[in-house]
Design a protein around this motif. Structure first.
Motif, PDB file in Angstrom:
ATOM      1  N   THR A  61      34.663  31.028  51.159  1.00  0.00           N
ATOM      2  CA  THR A  61      35.250  29.714  51.431  1.00  0.00           C
ATOM      3  C   THR A  61      36.432  29.832  52.377  1.00  0.00           C
ATOM      4  N   GLN A  62      37.244  30.888  52.206  1.00  0.00           N
ATOM      5  CA  GLN A  62      38.380  31.099  53.095  1.00  0.00           C
ATOM      6  C   GLN A  62      37.931  31.383  54.523  1.00  0.00           C
ATOM      7  N   LEU A  63      36.858  32.163  54.654  1.00  0.00           N
ATOM      8  CA  LEU A  63      36.375  32.550  55.981  1.00  0.00           C
ATOM      9  C   LEU A  63      35.330  31.589  56.537  1.00  0.00           C
ATOM     10  N   ARG A  64      34.831  30.682  55.690  1.00  0.00           N
ATOM     11  CA  ARG A  64      33.840  29.676  56.074  1.00  0.00           C
ATOM     12  C   ARG A  64      32.553  30.295  56.583  1.00  0.00           C
ATOM     13  N   ARG A  65      32.086  31.318  55.867  1.00  0.00           N
ATOM     14  CA  ARG A  65      30.818  31.962  56.219  1.00  0.00           C
ATOM     15  C   ARG A  65      30.334  32.825  55.058  1.00  0.00           C
ATOM     16  N   PRO A  66      29.059  33.278  55.088  1.00  0.00           N
ATOM     17  CA  PRO A  66      28.557  34.165  54.043  1.00  0.00           C
ATOM     18  C   PRO A  66      29.312  35.494  54.019  1.00  0.00           C
ATOM     19  N   ILE A  67      29.408  36.066  52.822  1.00  0.00           N
ATOM     20  CA  ILE A  67      30.099  37.334  52.611  1.00  0.00           C
ATOM     21  C   ILE A  67      29.102  38.352  52.066  1.00  0.00           C
ATOM     22  N   ARG A  68      29.184  39.583  52.545  1.00  0.00           N
ATOM     23  CA  ARG A  68      28.319  40.641  52.034  1.00  0.00           C
ATOM     24  C   ARG A  68      28.933  41.235  50.769  1.00  0.00           C
ATOM     25  N   LEU A  69      28.091  41.398  49.741  1.00  0.00           N
ATOM     26  CA  LEU A  69      28.510  41.999  48.473  1.00  0.00           C
ATOM     27  C   LEU A  69      27.473  43.038  48.081  1.00  0.00           C
ATOM     28  N   ASP A  70      27.857  44.319  48.090  1.00  0.00           N
ATOM     29  CA  ASP A  70      26.961  45.405  47.688  1.00  0.00           C
ATOM     30  C   ASP A  70      27.174  45.697  46.208  1.00  0.00           C
ATOM     31  N   VAL A  71      26.134  45.483  45.401  1.00  0.00           N
ATOM     32  CA  VAL A  71      26.229  45.632  43.953  1.00  0.00           C
ATOM     33  C   VAL A  71      25.457  46.871  43.510  1.00  0.00           C
ATOM     34  N   SER A  72      26.150  47.795  42.833  1.00  0.00           N
ATOM     35  CA  SER A  72      25.519  49.002  42.294  1.00  0.00           C
ATOM     36  C   SER A  72      25.368  48.850  40.790  1.00  0.00           C
TER      37      SER A  72
END
Length: 287
Positions: A61-72
Motif C-alpha cells: 500500500t505504501q509503494l502502491r504496487r505488488p510486493i514479493r514475499l518468499d515463504v519457506s
C-alpha cells in the motif's frame, strides 16, 4: 516506481523490497525485510501466514504496487506476490504475475476480539485495535526498511517506518533506543482503549495492588471480571507470566485449542497472546 508495468498482459514483480518469511509447524517463524528480521508467532500456521501477508499488504500500500514475499515452509520455498488490494498470487519463473481475475482476498481473525476480516484492514472493524492481524512478536527499533540501497540518508529525508505508524508508538521506540528501559507491557482490550503499563500488574473490575503491583481497572460489560482477576508479570528471563487470582469466571488463553488457566498457578504465555478474562479479551505484548 509506483506501479508495475504490464508485459504482454503480465506484471513483473520487483525484487525490492526483499521480504522473506519462515514458517514452522508450531505457528512460529520470522519475517525478514531487507535483512532486518522480526520474530513472529500466532495461534496456528494459517494465522501466521495471514499475518505475514497482512504486513506485506501494508508495504504494498505504501509503494502502491505488488510486493514479493518468499515463504519457506517444510523445506519448500514459494515466491508470492502480495497486492495492495489483498490478493496473493504465485510468481512465475519469469518473475511475472497475471491480473488477479477471480481471486479472493485472504482473511484472518483479529488478535484481540477474533472478528474475521480481510488482510487489508488497518484497524479491527469490531474492536478498533490497530493492525488486527499483526503477528510480529516484538518489532525492534530500526532504520527505515523501505529505503532503496541507492538512497542516501544525507540527501533524502527519512520516510515513515514500516512497523510504527502511530506517533506515540514511534516516540516510545525512539526513547527505548536511546537508553535501556525496564520491561513494559502493552494491553489491548476489546472493551476500552489500549494501555501501556509496567512489568508487574494486576487487572480486574476494581483491583487491589497485590504485592505492590500496579492496578489496572478494566471495563467489563457483563460484570464477569472479578474485582482482582489476574496478575501479569514479566519475569527475570523476559517471559510474560499470567496468574489467575482465583477469579470467579477464570482465564482462557486463546490458543488452538483454547486453554483454561489453573487458578493460582503462574503460566507463561507468548508475547502477543490473547486472554479471555471473564467477558473481556486482552492481548498482552511486551514493549
Amino acid at each position: 516506481m509506483n506501479t508495475t508495468q504490464p508485459l504482454n498482459g503480465m506484471y513483473r514483480v520487483p525484487e525490492w523490497p526483499r521480504l522473506t518469511a519462515t514458517v514452522t509447524h508450531d505457528g512460529t517463524g520470522a519475517l525478514t525485510i531487507n535483512g532486518v528480521s522480526r520474530a513472529c508467532a500466532a495461534e496456528s500456521v494459517a494465522a501466521l501466514r495471514t499475518g505475514m501477508i497482512a504486513r506485506a499488504v501494508v508495504i504494498g500500500t505504501q509503494l502502491r504496487r505488488p510486493i514479493r514475499l518468499d515463504v519457506s515452509e517444510e523445506g519448500r520455498t514459494h515466491a508470492l506476490a502480495v497486492r495492495p488490494e489483498g490478493y496473493v498470487q504465485l510468481i512465475g519463473a519469469d518473475g511475472t504475475i497475471p491480473a488477479p481475475d477471480g481471486l479472493s482476498i485472504d482473511e484472518g481473525r483479529c488478535r484481540v476480539c477474533r472478528r474475521l476480516q480481510p488482510v487489508t484492514s488497518t484497524a479491527c472493524v469490531q474492536c478498533g485495535v490497530d493492525e488486527p492481524l499483526r503477528v510480529e512478536v516484538a518489532p525492534p527499533a530500526e532504520p527505515n526498511v523501505l529505503a532503496s540501497p541507492a538512497d542516501s540518508p544525507v540527501t533524502r529525508p527519512r520516510p515513515v517506518e514500516l512497523d510504527e505508524t502511530n506517533d506515540v508508538e514511534q516516540t516510545r521506540i525512539s526513547r527505548r533506543a536511546a537508553a535501556p528501559l525496564s520491561p513494559m507491557l502493552h494491553l489491548a482490550f476489546n472493551t476500552q482503549r489500549s494501555v501501556d503499563v509496567g512489568s508487574r500488574i494486576v487487572v480486574g473490575r476494581n483491583p487491589e495492588p497485590v504485592d505492590g503491583r500496579e492496578a489496572v481497572t478494566v471495563i467489563t460489560p457483563g460484570r464477569m471480571l472479578s474485582r482482582t482477576h489476574a496478575a501479569i508479570d514479566v519475569d527475570d528471563a523476559g517471559c510474560i507470566v499470567v496468574t489467575d487470582l482465583d477469579s470467579a469466571n477464570g482465564i482462557e488463553l486463546q490458543s488452538t485449542p483454547p486453554q483454561g488457566l489453573i487458578p493460582g498457578e503462574p503460566t507463561v504465555i507468548l508475547d502477543g497472546a490473547t486472554l479471555l478474562l471473564g467477558d473481556v479479551y486482552c492481548t498482552v505484548t511486551r514493549t
